[in-house]
Design a protein around this motif. Structure first.
Motif, mmCIF file in Angstrom:
data_model
loop_
_atom_site.group_PDB
_atom_site.id
_atom_site.type_symbol
_atom_site.label_atom_id
_atom_site.label_comp_id
_atom_site.label_asym_id
_atom_site.label_seq_id
_atom_site.Cartn_x
_atom_site.Cartn_y
_atom_site.Cartn_z
ATOM 1 N N ASP A 91 -14.496 -27.970 31.023
ATOM 2 C CA ASP A 91 -15.019 -29.219 30.462
ATOM 3 C C ASP A 91 -16.531 -29.101 30.283
ATOM 4 N N ASP A 92 -17.044 -29.863 29.324
ATOM 5 C CA ASP A 92 -18.457 -29.762 28.967
ATOM 6 C C ASP A 92 -19.378 -30.068 30.144
ATOM 7 N N GLY A 93 -19.026 -31.070 30.952
ATOM 8 C CA GLY A 93 -19.877 -31.440 32.066
ATOM 9 C C GLY A 93 -20.033 -30.308 33.067
ATOM 10 N N THR A 94 -18.926 -29.606 33.340
ATOM 11 C CA THR A 94 -18.980 -28.509 34.304
ATOM 12 C C THR A 94 -19.775 -27.341 33.747
ATOM 13 N N VAL A 95 -19.585 -27.045 32.462
ATOM 14 C CA VAL A 95 -20.353 -25.964 31.826
ATOM 15 C C VAL A 95 -21.842 -26.279 31.887
ATOM 16 N N HIS A 96 -22.196 -27.507 31.520
ATOM 17 C CA HIS A 96 -23.607 -27.923 31.536
ATOM 18 C C HIS A 96 -24.188 -27.837 32.944
ATOM 19 N N ALA A 97 -23.407 -28.297 33.923
ATOM 20 C CA ALA A 97 -23.888 -28.301 35.296
ATOM 21 C C ALA A 97 -24.128 -26.878 35.797
ATOM 22 N N ALA A 98 -23.258 -25.954 35.406
ATOM 23 C CA ALA A 98 -23.432 -24.556 35.815
ATOM 24 C C ALA A 98 -24.702 -23.965 35.212
ATOM 25 N N ILE A 99 -24.954 -24.278 33.950
ATOM 26 C CA ILE A 99 -26.164 -23.792 33.293
ATOM 27 C C ILE A 99 -27.392 -24.396 33.957
ATOM 28 N N ALA A 100 -27.309 -25.702 34.260
ATOM 29 C CA ALA A 100 -28.433 -26.373 34.904
ATOM 30 C C ALA A 100 -28.717 -25.789 36.280
ATOM 31 N N ALA A 101 -27.668 -25.339 36.967
ATOM 32 C CA ALA A 101 -27.846 -24.750 38.294
ATOM 33 C C ALA A 101 -28.471 -23.369 38.220
ATOM 34 N N GLY A 102 -28.470 -22.781 37.013
ATOM 35 C CA GLY A 102 -29.115 -21.488 36.844
ATOM 36 C C GLY A 102 -28.195 -20.339 36.510
ATOM 37 N N ALA A 103 -26.902 -20.615 36.333
ATOM 38 C CA ALA A 103 -25.965 -19.544 35.996
ATOM 39 C C ALA A 103 -26.333 -18.921 34.651
ATOM 40 N N VAL A 104 -26.237 -17.602 34.565
ATOM 41 C CA VAL A 104 -26.566 -16.908 33.307
ATOM 42 C C VAL A 104 -25.341 -16.737 32.428
ATOM 43 N N GLY A 105 -24.173 -17.038 32.962
ATOM 44 C CA GLY A 105 -22.968 -16.868 32.173
ATOM 45 C C GLY A 105 -21.823 -17.689 32.711
ATOM 46 N N TYR A 106 -20.788 -17.834 31.889
ATOM 47 C CA TYR A 106 -19.664 -18.701 32.233
ATOM 48 C C TYR A 106 -18.416 -18.122 31.586
ATOM 49 N N LEU A 107 -17.508 -17.640 32.407
ATOM 50 C CA LEU A 107 -16.243 -17.106 31.918
ATOM 51 C C LEU A 107 -15.090 -17.889 32.526
ATOM 52 N N LEU A 108 -14.003 -17.972 31.802
ATOM 53 C CA LEU A 108 -12.817 -18.647 32.309
ATOM 54 C C LEU A 108 -11.917 -17.643 33.001
ATOM 55 N N LYS A 109 -11.311 -18.090 34.107
ATOM 56 C CA LYS A 109 -10.331 -17.241 34.761
ATOM 57 C C LYS A 109 -9.203 -16.963 33.767
ATOM 58 N N GLY A 110 -8.751 -15.764 33.753
ATOM 59 C CA GLY A 110 -7.782 -15.364 32.738
ATOM 60 C C GLY A 110 -8.406 -14.406 31.757
ATOM 61 N N ALA A 111 -9.750 -14.282 31.813
ATOM 62 C CA ALA A 111 -10.432 -13.276 30.986
ATOM 63 C C ALA A 111 -9.930 -11.907 31.414
ATOM 64 N N ASP A 112 -9.785 -10.989 30.464
ATOM 65 C CA ASP A 112 -9.264 -9.675 30.839
ATOM 66 C C ASP A 112 -10.353 -8.829 31.497
ATOM 67 N N GLY A 113 -9.911 -7.718 32.082
ATOM 68 C CA GLY A 113 -10.817 -6.876 32.849
ATOM 69 C C GLY A 113 -11.993 -6.367 32.037
ATOM 70 N N GLU A 114 -11.743 -5.999 30.798
ATOM 71 C CA GLU A 114 -12.821 -5.480 29.948
ATOM 72 C C GLU A 114 -13.895 -6.538 29.725
ATOM 73 N N ASP A 115 -13.460 -7.780 29.509
ATOM 74 C CA ASP A 115 -14.424 -8.867 29.296
ATOM 75 C C ASP A 115 -15.252 -9.122 30.556
ATOM 76 N N ILE A 116 -14.606 -9.059 31.710
ATOM 77 C CA ILE A 116 -15.321 -9.287 32.963
ATOM 78 C C ILE A 116 -16.340 -8.184 33.200
ATOM 79 N N LEU A 117 -15.950 -6.935 32.986
ATOM 80 C CA LEU A 117 -16.881 -5.821 33.174
ATOM 81 C C LEU A 117 -18.048 -5.904 32.189
ATOM 82 N N ALA A 118 -17.743 -6.245 30.939
ATOM 83 C CA ALA A 118 -18.804 -6.382 29.935
ATOM 84 C C ALA A 118 -19.760 -7.497 30.327
ATOM 85 N N ALA A 119 -19.207 -8.596 30.864
ATOM 86 C CA ALA A 119 -20.043 -9.722 31.282
ATOM 87 C C ALA A 119 -20.941 -9.336 32.460
ATOM 88 N N VAL A 120 -20.416 -8.575 33.393
ATOM 89 C CA VAL A 120 -21.208 -8.130 34.550
ATOM 90 C C VAL A 120 -22.367 -7.252 34.089
#
Length: 219
Positions: A91-120
């Motif tokens: 949801d938009d509120g949670t995404v915004h709150a994570a960015i406001a807290a300082g997170a540099v990225g936001y992935l949804l659980k269910g992302a495949d391994g390649e996407d997670i490694l690329a994000a890291v």
């Protein structure tokens, strides 16, 4: 012990199976090393302080301390750490709150391994990381730019709007109290009222909403 150039990662999730799955994904990349794990937010802060990782994979729904608050505390102590949120909430509120807290990225659980490694790897390199769908939504949300301050938050009193303005500028309750000649307790009470009136659950959500409305420039 990790070799020079290896990306050091801490995994934070309250489900052991999820942590094990992420560890297996990360172990498939010789350039990544898991240096710590935590099952709650308070432990996450402690583990990160000890392990000094480059990247933290952070769930948001955690016991003891929320992922958002853990993120804020981690970055307050180690600003160079890249916190990458990995959650089931989109949801938009949670995404915004994570960015406001300082997170540099936001992935949804269910992302495949390649996407997670690329994000890291991207997070470790200082790049912002968002899944394609989330990135498009963020562009849409901010496309119209800020609304006017005068029109924003008509449900708030003048004092509450002033407090929200300072909140958006990154001030603590004590700093806001000094600026407005209020006690920290009064500021805290007003922040709670602001969250209730704006139908928000997190301080970070209020910060993002206020900044989007043009507040937070008073310093």
């Amino acid at each position: 012990m990790t070799t020079e150039g290896t990306i050091r990662v801490v995994i934070v999730d309250d489900h052991q199976l999820v942590r094990q799955g992420l560890e297996a994904v990360l172990a498939s990349d010789a350039g990544v090393a898991v240096v710590g794990q935590a099952a709650d937010g308070r432990a996450a802060v402690e583990v990160v302080a000890d392990a000094e990782p480059d990247v933290v994979l952070m769930d948001l729904q955690l016991p003891e301390l929320s992922g958002l608050e853990a993120t804020r505390q981690i970055l307050a102590a180690r600003p160079g750490t890249a916190v990458l949120v990995l959650t089931m909430f989109e949801d938009d509120g949670t995404v915004h709150a994570a960015i406001a807290a300082g997170a540099v990225g936001y992935l949804l659980k269910g992302a495949d391994g390649e996407d997670i490694l690329a994000a890291v790897h991207s997070a470790a390199a200082g790049q912002a990381v968002f899944g394609a769908a989330l990135a498009q939504r963020l562009r849409t949300l901010f496309a119209d730019g800020p609304t006017s301050r005068a029109a924003a938050f008509p449900e708030l009193t003048e004092r509450e709007r002033l407090i929200l303005d300072r909140l958006a500028a990154g001030l603590t309750n004590v700093e806001i109290g000094h600026a407005l000649f209020l006690s920290p307790k009064t500021v805290a009470n007003n922040v709670s009222v602001i969250l209730t009136k704006l139908h928000l659950s997190e301080r970070g959500q209020a910060i993002v909403l206020a900044r989007d409305a043009g507040l937070g420039r008073s310093g």
